[in-house]
Enzyme design. Structure first.
Site, PDB file in Angstrom:
ATOM      1  N   PRO A  75      10.852  27.420  -0.823  1.00 19.99           N
ATOM      2  CG  PRO A  75      11.946  29.481  -0.928  1.00 19.99           C
ATOM      3  CD  PRO A  75      11.321  28.522   0.031  1.00 19.99           C
ATOM      4  CE1 TYR A  76      14.191  21.658  -7.328  1.00 21.73           C
ATOM      5  CE2 TYR A  76      15.972  23.222  -7.712  1.00 21.73           C
ATOM      6  CZ  TYR A  76      15.446  21.949  -7.848  1.00 21.73           C
ATOM      7  OH  TYR A  76      16.170  20.978  -8.486  1.00 21.73           O
TER       8      TYR A  76
END
Lengths: 231, 127
Positions: free
Chosen positions: B91-92
């Site tokens: 994830p970011y």
């Protein structure tokens, strides 16, 4: 489970990300790299951020041609008029480490539409627009908006006539962008506050245009968090 | 399907004569340089923020505020150094978090042992 009436736990299993986040933060504080107070002050600063200052900047530019000239020429200076100080902002007093002090305000015309991306990461003008939406950070948006902008905008519900040129502006670590859309018809005589209400976050990124009567982004599905942060 | 997923050489770790200059240049492209790659339409969604995501962002900014790193170094570590597989798999804010952990170890603010022991201690709080 023996205790049938025991309430369900908040989380089924703590994630590696949650564990690592706590470990990193606590170790940094224990080692004196920053203080718990620093972390708390930054969190409070985050709570003050959102798209409203940028919406006010657009509304002011619509109402005042001289201010519009300033906004297009020097976005950082114009931001001061909506109480955003890119350079001297709290809590550091030297701006934010990740958002450098160059804001460019891209003026749309009836025949030119701007839309913002950051193909290399997800640079975004946080001080004046708040945190970026998740879709803006996706590799998909970053891959496709620069190559098929008309199609991607139509997926956001923005159908542009073929004779409207689309210009995609690609952010980088030094330059951040917001869009100054065309003032829509049906807003004659409106106050700055009324105008600012229809300049949504999506309008400022450029995937939507302001419409009288629409004061929030187009509805779209929301992916829920397991342990959501309460703003 | 992205450009870099195409034109695979005939084998992993190819012999030097089995890799073209074009393929080599493709391999040298950094993982975050995705602009213009092929992809198919997806459902645009909003997302709620996890507590750890918010805290990670704040930790990274405060580490920069207090001079442990600067934004360029952070970006290089989280956009380039992670490598292509992890860049797309995580994830970011997961990339931000891994990078924050690594900076503490790489710059010898904490040892890897201290980090592992701290993680074990944190996990026990949830047992």
């Amino acid at each position: 489970m023996a205790e049938k009436h025991k309430p369900a736990p908040m989380v089924d299993e703590v994630s590696e990300f949650e564990v690592l986040e706590i470990a990193v933060r606590e170790l940094a504080i224990e080692k004196g790299l920053f203080s718990a107070e620093d972390h708390r002050r930054w969190t409070e600063y985050m709570h003050t951020l959102g798209p409203l200052p940028a919406a006010r900047l657009v509304a002011k530019a619509w109402l005042d041609p001289e201010f519009k000239k300033l906004a297009v020429k020097d976005g950082v200076k114009a931001s001061l008029d909506v109480d955003i100080d890119w350079i001297g902002s709290m809590p550091t007093n030297f701006g934010t480490p990740s958002d450098y002090c160059n804001l460019r305000v891209m003026e749309d015309t009836p025949k030119l539409k701007h839309v913002v991306v950051c193909t290399l990461c997800s640079c975004y003008p946080r001080p004046i627009l708040g945190q970026s939406p998740e879709w803006y950070r996706t590799p998909n948006y970053r891959r496709r908006i620069v190559r098929w902008p008309r199609q991607v905008l139509s997926e956001f519900g923005l159908q542009l006539p073929e004779d409207v040129e689309i210009r995609v502006v690609d952010s980088n670590q030094k330059s951040r962008f917001i869009v100054l859309p065309v003032r829509p018809e049906g807003t004659e005589g409106w106050t700055e506050d009324q105008l600012a209400e229809i300049v949504t976050r999506d309008c400022l990124i450029g995937v939507a245009v302001p419409k009288p009567g629409q004061t929030s982004n187009d509805p779209r599905p929301v992916h829920p968090a397991k342990n959501p942060y309460k703003h | 399907m992205t450009e870099r997923n195409r034109q695979k050489p005939a084998k992993d770790a190819p012999y030097p004569d089995l890799i073209t200059n074009e393929r080599f240049r493709e391999c040298m492209r950094t993982p975050h340089d995705v602009g213009g790659e092929d992809d198919v339409p997806m459902q645009w969604e909003e997302k709620e923020e996890e507590v750890w995501e918010h805290n990670t962002f704040v930790t990274c900014e405060v580490l920069a505020w207090r001079g442990v790193w600067n934004a360029e170094e952070r970006r290089r570590r989280q956009n380039v150094d992670l490598g292509n597989s992890n860049y797309l798999a995580i994830p970011y804010y997961g990339r931000w978090l891994l990078t924050a952990a690594r900076i503490l170890v790489d710059k010898q603010h904490v040892t890897l042992t201290e980090l592992i022991e701290k993680m074990d201690e944190v996990k026990k709080r949830y047992e």
